[in-house]
Motif scaffolding. Structure first.
Motif, PDB file in Angstrom:
ATOM      1  N   GLU A   1     -66.386 -20.697 -30.094  1.00 18.69           N
ATOM      2  CA  GLU A   1     -65.618 -19.815 -29.223  1.00 18.69           C
ATOM      3  C   GLU A   1     -65.371 -18.441 -29.843  1.00 18.69           C
TER       4      GLU A   1
ATOM      5  N   LYS B   1     -67.512 -12.130 -21.648  1.00 17.59           N
ATOM      6  CA  LYS B   1     -66.184 -12.747 -21.605  1.00 17.59           C
ATOM      7  C   LYS B   1     -66.260 -14.168 -21.048  1.00 17.59           C
ATOM      8  N   ASN B   2     -67.218 -14.412 -20.152  1.00 17.13           N
ATOM      9  CA  ASN B   2     -67.373 -15.735 -19.556  1.00 17.13           C
ATOM     10  C   ASN B   2     -68.340 -16.627 -20.334  1.00 17.13           C
ATOM     11  N   TYR B   3     -69.046 -16.049 -21.294  1.00 18.98           N
ATOM     12  CA  TYR B   3     -70.035 -16.795 -22.077  1.00 18.98           C
ATOM     13  C   TYR B   3     -69.322 -17.793 -22.981  1.00 18.98           C
ATOM     14  N   THR B   4     -69.763 -19.049 -22.979  1.00 31.45           N
ATOM     15  CA  THR B   4     -69.074 -20.096 -23.735  1.00 31.45           C
ATOM     16  C   THR B   4     -69.617 -20.265 -25.151  1.00 31.45           C
TER      17      THR B   4
ATOM     18  N   VAL C   1     -64.107  -7.456 -25.245  1.00 25.71           N
ATOM     19  CA  VAL C   1     -64.741  -8.755 -25.471  1.00 25.71           C
ATOM     20  C   VAL C   1     -64.220  -9.458 -26.720  1.00 25.71           C
TER      21      VAL C   1
ATOM     22  N   ARG D   1     -52.962 -11.497 -25.656  1.00 28.05           N
ATOM     23  CA  ARG D   1     -53.021 -12.933 -25.406  1.00 28.05           C
ATOM     24  C   ARG D   1     -51.723 -13.569 -25.874  1.00 28.05           C
TER      25      ARG D   1
ATOM     26  N   LYS E   1     -65.515 -14.663 -30.808  1.00 19.15           N
ATOM     27  CA  LYS E   1     -65.985 -13.400 -30.254  1.00 19.15           C
ATOM     28  C   LYS E   1     -65.650 -12.326 -31.292  1.00 19.15           C
TER      29      LYS E   1
ATOM     30  N   LEU F   1     -68.300  -8.458 -18.578  1.00 10.61           N
ATOM     31  CA  LEU F   1     -67.882  -9.616 -17.776  1.00 10.61           C
ATOM     32  C   LEU F   1     -68.670 -10.857 -18.172  1.00 10.61           C
ATOM     33  N   ALA F   2     -69.983 -10.697 -18.364  1.00  7.21           N
ATOM     34  CA  ALA F   2     -70.824 -11.838 -18.735  1.00  7.21           C
ATOM     35  C   ALA F   2     -70.432 -12.395 -20.105  1.00  7.21           C
TER      36      ALA F   2
ATOM     37  N   THR G   1     -75.212 -21.391 -20.212  1.00 11.50           N
ATOM     38  CA  THR G   1     -74.146 -22.109 -20.889  1.00 11.50           C
ATOM     39  C   THR G   1     -74.720 -22.989 -21.988  1.00 11.50           C
TER      40      THR G   1
END
Length: 215
Positions: A37, A173-176, A192, A215, A39, A170-171, A2
Protein backbone atom coordinates in the motif's frame (compact mmCIF):
# COMPACT_ATOMS: atom_id res chain seq x y z
CA UNK A 1 -4.97 -3.14 -13.33
CA UNK A 2 -5.35 -4.64 -9.86
CA UNK A 3 -2.29 -6.61 -8.76
CA UNK A 4 -2.26 -9.49 -6.30
CA UNK A 5 -1.81 -8.34 -2.70
CA UNK A 6 1.39 -9.78 -1.25
CA UNK A 7 2.22 -10.19 2.43
CA UNK A 8 4.52 -7.32 3.49
CA UNK A 9 7.22 -6.36 3.09
CA UNK A 10 7.69 -6.30 -0.65
CA UNK A 11 11.23 -4.98 -0.16
CA UNK A 12 13.18 -4.47 3.08
CA UNK A 13 16.68 -3.00 3.31
CA UNK A 14 18.78 -2.83 6.48
CA UNK A 15 22.03 -0.93 7.04
CA UNK A 16 22.96 -1.06 3.37
CA UNK A 17 25.28 1.01 1.25
CA UNK A 18 26.15 1.14 -2.41
CA UNK A 19 29.07 2.34 -4.48
CA UNK A 20 30.59 1.48 -7.81
CA UNK A 21 33.94 1.22 -6.03
CA UNK A 22 35.38 1.70 -2.55
CA UNK A 23 36.27 5.28 -3.52
CA UNK A 24 32.88 6.03 -5.09
CA UNK A 25 30.23 5.41 -2.43
CA UNK A 26 26.94 6.94 -3.55
CA UNK A 27 24.49 5.84 -0.86
CA UNK A 28 24.97 4.94 2.82
CA UNK A 29 22.78 4.01 5.80
CA UNK A 30 19.89 2.69 3.74
CA UNK A 31 17.10 1.49 6.02
CA UNK A 32 13.58 1.21 4.67
CA UNK A 33 10.65 -1.11 4.09
CA UNK A 34 8.10 -1.10 1.27
CA UNK A 35 4.68 -2.76 1.38
CA UNK A 36 1.79 -3.19 -1.03
CA UNK A 37 0.00 0.00 0.00
CA UNK A 38 3.03 2.32 -0.04
CA UNK A 39 2.76 5.52 -2.05
CA UNK A 40 6.25 7.04 -1.95
CA UNK A 41 7.93 10.07 -3.52
CA UNK A 42 11.72 10.03 -3.84
CA UNK A 43 13.24 13.53 -3.94
CA UNK A 44 16.73 14.91 -4.36
CA UNK A 45 18.82 17.11 -6.61
CA UNK A 46 20.01 15.83 -9.97
CA UNK A 47 23.00 13.53 -9.64
CA UNK A 48 22.57 12.59 -5.96
CA UNK A 49 21.75 8.94 -6.72
CA UNK A 50 17.97 8.72 -7.22
CA UNK A 51 18.31 6.52 -10.31
CA UNK A 52 20.80 4.32 -8.47
CA UNK A 53 18.38 4.03 -5.55
CA UNK A 54 15.60 2.91 -7.90
CA UNK A 55 17.87 0.31 -9.50
CA UNK A 56 18.63 -1.13 -6.06
CA UNK A 57 14.90 -1.52 -5.43
CA UNK A 58 14.39 -3.10 -8.85
CA UNK A 59 17.29 -5.48 -8.27
CA UNK A 60 19.34 -4.37 -11.27
CA UNK A 61 22.13 -3.27 -8.88
CA UNK A 62 23.44 -5.09 -5.80
CA UNK A 63 24.23 -3.47 -2.45
CA UNK A 64 27.83 -3.49 -1.21
CA UNK A 65 26.95 -4.41 2.37
CA UNK A 66 23.98 -4.74 4.68
CA UNK A 67 20.96 -6.86 3.80
CA UNK A 68 18.09 -6.67 1.32
CA UNK A 69 14.93 -8.79 1.16
CA UNK A 70 12.58 -9.03 -1.80
CA UNK A 71 9.32 -10.96 -1.78
CA UNK A 72 9.69 -14.15 -3.82
CA UNK A 73 6.61 -13.31 -5.92
CA UNK A 74 7.39 -9.62 -6.40
CA UNK A 75 6.81 -8.25 -9.91
CA UNK A 76 8.16 -4.76 -10.59
CA UNK A 77 7.79 -2.29 -13.46
CA UNK A 78 9.56 0.94 -14.36
CA UNK A 79 8.02 3.79 -16.32
CA UNK A 80 11.13 5.72 -17.38
CA UNK A 81 11.30 9.39 -18.29
CA UNK A 82 12.91 8.10 -21.50
CA UNK A 83 10.08 5.68 -22.21
CA UNK A 84 9.33 7.00 -25.69
CA UNK A 85 12.80 5.94 -26.83
CA UNK A 86 11.61 2.36 -26.33
CA UNK A 87 8.71 2.72 -28.76
CA UNK A 88 9.00 1.90 -32.46
CA UNK A 89 7.13 4.92 -33.80
CA UNK A 90 6.58 3.33 -37.21
CA UNK A 91 4.37 0.74 -35.53
CA UNK A 92 0.79 1.23 -34.43
CA UNK A 93 0.01 0.80 -30.70
CA UNK A 94 -1.50 -2.61 -31.41
CA UNK A 95 1.59 -3.67 -33.37
CA UNK A 96 3.78 -2.45 -30.50
CA UNK A 97 1.75 -4.45 -27.98
CA UNK A 98 1.94 -7.57 -30.15
CA UNK A 99 5.70 -7.17 -30.62
CA UNK A 100 6.24 -6.77 -26.87
CA UNK A 101 3.74 -9.40 -25.70
CA UNK A 102 3.09 -11.74 -28.67
CA UNK A 103 0.36 -14.34 -28.84
CA UNK A 104 -2.58 -12.41 -27.35
CA UNK A 105 -5.86 -11.92 -29.25
CA UNK A 106 -6.07 -8.43 -30.79
CA UNK A 107 -9.30 -7.71 -28.90
CA UNK A 108 -7.39 -7.96 -25.61
CA UNK A 109 -4.82 -5.43 -26.83
CA UNK A 110 -7.63 -3.11 -27.91
CA UNK A 111 -9.39 -3.31 -24.55
CA UNK A 112 -6.16 -2.71 -22.64
CA UNK A 113 -5.17 0.32 -24.74
CA UNK A 114 -8.66 1.78 -24.42
CA UNK A 115 -8.33 1.72 -20.63
CA UNK A 116 -5.31 4.00 -20.98
CA UNK A 117 -7.10 6.55 -23.16
CA UNK A 118 -6.00 5.28 -26.58
CA UNK A 119 -9.27 5.07 -28.60
CA UNK A 120 -9.79 2.65 -31.50
CA UNK A 121 -8.85 5.08 -34.33
CA UNK A 122 -5.45 5.74 -32.71
CA UNK A 123 -4.77 2.08 -32.04
CA UNK A 124 -4.20 1.38 -35.74
CA UNK A 125 -2.32 4.59 -36.57
CA UNK A 126 1.52 4.76 -36.63
CA UNK A 127 2.72 6.31 -33.40
CA UNK A 128 4.74 9.03 -35.12
CA UNK A 129 1.37 10.71 -35.69
CA UNK A 130 0.71 10.83 -31.94
CA UNK A 131 1.33 13.60 -29.44
CA UNK A 132 3.83 13.17 -26.63
CA UNK A 133 1.03 12.55 -24.17
CA UNK A 134 -0.55 9.85 -26.33
CA UNK A 135 2.81 8.07 -26.66
CA UNK A 136 3.17 8.26 -22.88
CA UNK A 137 -0.20 6.54 -22.53
CA UNK A 138 0.93 3.72 -24.83
CA UNK A 139 4.18 3.31 -22.88
CA UNK A 140 2.29 3.22 -19.58
CA UNK A 141 -0.09 0.59 -20.99
CA UNK A 142 2.93 -1.57 -21.86
CA UNK A 143 4.50 -1.10 -18.42
CA UNK A 144 1.30 -2.18 -16.63
CA UNK A 145 0.46 -5.12 -18.91
CA UNK A 146 1.70 -7.70 -16.35
CA UNK A 147 0.00 -6.17 -13.30
CA UNK A 148 3.14 -5.35 -11.27
CA UNK A 149 2.98 -5.28 -7.48
CA UNK A 150 5.47 -2.39 -7.40
CA UNK A 151 5.33 0.41 -9.98
CA UNK A 152 8.15 2.95 -10.26
CA UNK A 153 7.39 6.16 -12.16
CA UNK A 154 10.35 8.34 -13.16
CA UNK A 155 9.09 11.81 -14.18
CA UNK A 156 5.74 10.41 -15.43
CA UNK A 157 4.11 13.79 -16.17
CA UNK A 158 6.60 14.79 -18.87
CA UNK A 159 4.64 15.35 -22.12
CA UNK A 160 1.24 15.12 -20.35
CA UNK A 161 -1.31 17.92 -20.48
CA UNK A 162 -3.20 18.98 -17.34
CA UNK A 163 -6.19 16.72 -18.00
CA UNK A 164 -3.90 13.72 -18.47
CA UNK A 165 -2.03 14.54 -15.25
CA UNK A 166 -5.32 14.68 -13.34
CA UNK A 167 -6.36 11.34 -14.87
CA UNK A 168 -3.02 9.82 -13.85
CA UNK A 169 -3.44 11.13 -10.29
CA UNK A 170 -6.92 9.59 -10.02
CA UNK A 171 -5.67 6.26 -11.38
CA UNK A 172 -2.69 6.13 -8.99
CA UNK A 173 -4.84 7.03 -5.96
CA UNK A 174 -7.10 4.07 -6.80
CA UNK A 175 -4.22 1.72 -7.68
CA UNK A 176 -3.91 -1.05 -5.07
CA UNK A 177 -0.23 -1.78 -5.74
CA UNK A 178 2.82 0.05 -4.44
CA UNK A 179 3.84 3.26 -6.24
CA UNK A 180 7.24 4.98 -6.06
CA UNK A 181 7.42 8.33 -7.85
CA UNK A 182 10.40 10.47 -8.82
CA UNK A 183 8.99 13.79 -10.00
CA UNK A 184 9.36 17.56 -9.82
CA UNK A 185 5.57 17.85 -10.19
CA UNK A 186 4.47 19.02 -6.74
CA UNK A 187 0.79 18.60 -7.60
CA UNK A 188 1.31 14.92 -8.47
CA UNK A 189 3.42 14.23 -5.38
CA UNK A 190 1.14 15.98 -2.89
CA UNK A 191 -1.98 14.38 -4.38
CA UNK A 192 -0.75 10.78 -4.51
CA UNK A 193 2.10 10.20 -2.05
CA UNK A 194 1.90 9.80 1.72
CA UNK A 195 5.62 9.18 2.21
CA UNK A 196 8.46 11.48 1.19
CA UNK A 197 11.94 9.96 0.99
CA UNK A 198 14.97 12.03 0.08
CA UNK A 199 18.61 11.53 -0.84
CA UNK A 200 21.20 14.15 0.08
CA UNK A 201 24.97 13.96 0.66
CA UNK A 202 24.99 10.18 0.21
CA UNK A 203 22.36 9.81 2.95
CA UNK A 204 18.83 8.49 2.75
CA UNK A 205 16.10 10.06 4.89
CA UNK A 206 12.35 10.33 5.39
CA UNK A 207 10.04 13.30 5.88
CA UNK A 208 6.75 13.10 7.78
CA UNK A 209 4.12 14.08 5.27
CA UNK A 210 0.36 13.98 4.75
CA UNK A 211 -1.33 14.03 1.37
CA UNK A 212 -3.28 17.08 0.33
CA UNK A 213 -6.52 16.98 2.24
CA UNK A 214 -4.96 15.19 5.23
CA UNK A 215 -5.78 11.86 6.82
Amino acid sequence: PTPEILKPPLVKVDDASFGYSADEILLTRLNFSIDSESKIAVLGANGVGKSTFLKLILGTLTINDGSIFRHSKLQTALFSQHHMDQLDLVRTPIEQMNATFPGTPIEIYRCHLSRFGIPSPLQTRPMYHMSGGQKSRVALAIVLWKNPHLLILDEPTNHLDLDAVDALILALKNYTGCVIIVSHDQHLVSSVCDNIWYIKNERFGKILFHKRGGR
